[in-house]
Write a protein that holds these residues in place. Sequence first.
Motif, PDB file in Angstrom:
ATOM      1  N   THR A 130       5.043  -7.861  11.988  1.00 16.71           N
ATOM      2  CA  THR A 130       4.484  -8.816  11.029  1.00 16.71           C
ATOM      3  C   THR A 130       3.469  -9.701  11.731  1.00 16.71           C
ATOM      4  N   ASN A 131       2.280  -9.848  11.128  1.00 12.00           N
ATOM      5  CA  ASN A 131       1.236 -10.721  11.666  1.00 12.00           C
ATOM      6  C   ASN A 131       0.790 -11.688  10.569  1.00 12.00           C
ATOM      7  N   THR A 132       0.634 -12.955  10.952  1.00  9.60           N
ATOM      8  CA  THR A 132       0.281 -14.000   9.995  1.00  9.60           C
ATOM      9  C   THR A 132      -0.830 -14.871  10.568  1.00  9.60           C
ATOM     10  N   TRP A 133      -1.756 -15.256   9.693  1.00  6.31           N
ATOM     11  CA  TRP A 133      -2.840 -16.175  10.056  1.00  6.31           C
ATOM     12  C   TRP A 133      -2.863 -17.288   9.023  1.00  6.31           C
ATOM     13  N   THR A 134      -2.729 -18.524   9.470  1.00  6.34           N
ATOM     14  CA  THR A 134      -2.644 -19.667   8.558  1.00  6.34           C
ATOM     15  C   THR A 134      -3.965 -20.418   8.485  1.00  6.34           C
ATOM     16  N   THR A 192       0.830  -1.195   0.000  1.00  7.39           N
ATOM     17  CA  THR A 192       0.000   0.000   0.000  1.00  7.39           C
ATOM     18  C   THR A 192       0.871   1.255   0.000  1.00  7.39           C
ATOM     19  N   PRO A 193       0.298   2.410  -0.357  1.00  7.04           N
ATOM     20  CA  PRO A 193       1.075   3.656  -0.327  1.00  7.04           C
ATOM     21  C   PRO A 193       1.619   3.991   1.060  1.00  7.04           C
ATOM     22  N   SER A 194       0.977   3.494   2.108  1.00  5.91           N
ATOM     23  CA  SER A 194       1.432   3.774   3.470  1.00  5.91           C
ATOM     24  C   SER A 194       2.562   2.861   3.907  1.00  5.91           C
ATOM     25  N   GLY A 195       2.931   1.895   3.048  1.00 10.65           N
ATOM     26  CA  GLY A 195       4.063   1.031   3.362  1.00 10.65           C
ATOM     27  C   GLY A 195       3.698  -0.317   3.951  1.00 10.65           C
ATOM     28  N   VAL A 196       2.424  -0.631   4.064  1.00 10.50           N
ATOM     29  CA  VAL A 196       2.007  -1.931   4.588  1.00 10.50           C
ATOM     30  C   VAL A 196       2.039  -2.956   3.452  1.00 10.50           C
ATOM     31  N   THR A 197       2.694  -4.074   3.703  1.00 11.76           N
ATOM     32  CA  THR A 197       2.803  -5.132   2.705  1.00 11.76           C
ATOM     33  C   THR A 197       1.891  -6.291   3.069  1.00 11.76           C
ATOM     34  N   PHE A 198       1.086  -6.734   2.106  1.00  8.18           N
ATOM     35  CA  PHE A 198       0.213  -7.889   2.293  1.00  8.18           C
ATOM     36  C   PHE A 198       0.707  -9.028   1.400  1.00  8.18           C
ATOM     37  N   ALA A 254      -4.316 -23.400   9.143  1.00  5.36           N
ATOM     38  CA  ALA A 254      -4.350 -24.303  10.300  1.00  5.36           C
ATOM     39  C   ALA A 254      -4.773 -23.561  11.563  1.00  5.36           C
ATOM     40  N   ASN A 255      -5.198 -22.293  11.400  1.00  6.99           N
ATOM     41  CA  ASN A 255      -5.654 -21.427  12.491  1.00  6.99           C
ATOM     42  C   ASN A 255      -4.532 -21.122  13.483  1.00  6.99           C
ATOM     43  N   VAL A 256      -3.328 -21.005  12.973  1.00 11.13           N
ATOM     44  CA  VAL A 256      -2.192 -20.593  13.797  1.00 11.13           C
ATOM     45  C   VAL A 256      -1.989 -19.090  13.601  1.00 11.13           C
ATOM     46  N   LEU A 257      -1.899 -18.370  14.713  1.00 12.45           N
ATOM     47  CA  LEU A 257      -1.673 -16.932  14.685  1.00 12.45           C
ATOM     48  C   LEU A 257      -0.222 -16.658  15.046  1.00 12.45           C
ATOM     49  N   ARG A 258       0.495 -15.977  14.152  1.00  9.70           N
ATOM     50  CA  ARG A 258       1.902 -15.661  14.392  1.00  9.70           C
ATOM     51  C   ARG A 258       2.096 -14.151  14.405  1.00  9.70           C
ATOM     52  N   SER A 259       2.937 -13.695  15.313  1.00 12.05           N
ATOM     53  CA  SER A 259       3.284 -12.285  15.393  1.00 12.05           C
ATOM     54  C   SER A 259       4.792 -12.148  15.563  1.00 12.05           C
ATOM     55  N   GLN A 260       5.347 -11.122  14.949  1.00 11.16           N
ATOM     56  CA  GLN A 260       6.781 -10.871  15.047  1.00 11.16           C
ATOM     57  C   GLN A 260       7.020  -9.370  15.122  1.00 11.16           C
ATOM     58  N   VAL A 261       7.825  -8.970  16.104  1.00 12.88           N
ATOM     59  CA  VAL A 261       8.190  -7.570  16.279  1.00 12.88           C
ATOM     60  C   VAL A 261       9.708  -7.478  16.220  1.00 12.88           C
ATOM     61  N   GLU A 262      10.211  -6.627  15.314  1.00 11.54           N
ATOM     62  CA  GLU A 262      11.652  -6.471  15.138  1.00 11.54           C
ATOM     63  C   GLU A 262      12.045  -5.016  15.375  1.00 11.54           C
ATOM     64  N   LEU A 263      13.154  -4.841  16.062  1.00 12.55           N
ATOM     65  CA  LEU A 263      13.683  -3.505  16.325  1.00 12.55           C
ATOM     66  C   LEU A 263      15.168  -3.528  15.986  1.00 12.55           C
ATOM     67  N   GLU A 264      15.557  -2.762  14.940  1.00 11.72           N
ATOM     68  CA  GLU A 264      16.925  -2.840  14.424  1.00 11.72           C
ATOM     69  C   GLU A 264      17.603  -1.474  14.435  1.00 11.72           C
ATOM     70  N   ASN A 265      18.853  -1.467  14.916  1.00 15.32           N
ATOM     71  CA  ASN A 265      19.703  -0.261  14.939  1.00 15.32           C
ATOM     72  C   ASN A 265      19.091   0.876  15.753  1.00 15.32           C
ATOM     73  N   GLU A 310      -0.522 -12.685   5.330  1.00 14.90           N
ATOM     74  CA  GLU A 310       0.459 -11.968   6.142  1.00 14.90           C
ATOM     75  C   GLU A 310       0.351 -10.466   5.906  1.00 14.90           C
ATOM     76  N   ALA A 311       0.467  -9.719   6.979  1.00 13.60           N
ATOM     77  CA  ALA A 311       0.515  -8.255   6.901  1.00 13.60           C
ATOM     78  C   ALA A 311       1.792  -7.795   7.584  1.00 13.60           C
TER      79      ALA A 311
END
Length: 294
Positions: A76-80, A39-45, A82-93, A63-64
């Motif tokens: 990053t948030n993912t829904w599969t 999207t123009p706001s930088g969100v990737t699907f 198999a009804n598995v909910l995944r979340s990932q938070v990254e902080l770099e530099n 995935e978003a």
Amino acid sequence: MSLPQPVPPSWKDLGKSSNDLLGKDFPFQGFSLEAKTKTPSGVTFKVGGNRPASADQIQGDIEAKWSELKHGLTVTNTWTTANVLRSQVELENTIAKGLKVDLATSLLPEKGTKTALLSATYKQSGFHSRAFLDLFKGPTFTADTVIGRDGFLLGGEASYNVTEGNVTKYAAAVGFNAQDYAVTLHGLNNLKTFSASYYHRVSSDVEAGAKAIYDTKSTYGGVALEVGAKAYLDNAAFVKAKINNSGVIALGYTQSLRPGVKAAFGLALDTQKLNDVSSTGASHKVGLSLTFDS
């Protein structure tokens, strides 16, 4: 005065050139489709699905991913399926230059199964180290480090079970990376499995590689060997081929149909069973992969 050393690859990327050559772009395990938009706001699907040749059910996920580059934050948030909910938070530099902190979690609501992996990566000139803490398994602490100088690489990995107070696994590796070739030796599984890989960019259009694995605990003995090559037909297409010592030949063809659209075809043939008709399943495999990236 010595020149500044580049950041070496991480532990998991030692031998990556050979692994990618022999492992990627051979979609013979079934059929897959992936679509990615931004999207123009930088969100990737990203939406992906695949149907393995050995299964009747389609597996997929949505995935978003959102990034705030100014502060080095990625969520990053993912829904599969198999009804598995995944979340990932990254902080770099953000905390320190060269430091990346990552928290990855997953939850299966039906069974209440959950995981949480806290990791930190630190890289500087000639040094690349990672640390992981599995909060719900053990907890288990895993660390790996790779140091590099003038193309030579030395790495090690170890895991420690905090509750039991013992080392659960360890491994080591040495390698050498040049501009057009790389050699890597691994001692894995508590130095019970050994592997050697080689990659060579023969020319701008041809790549070649090989990998050998010896397992000291294997019942059949011997060394598992696989060799492969990749050739670019033009700027939009390439072919790959590989064969292992079991007589299985794999072929792959990847074509960019237009900007953002890519198709890949894969075929695997068991040369020792060309004339066999087995009721337990096909000895040969074929697959297709389609990727859309806008």
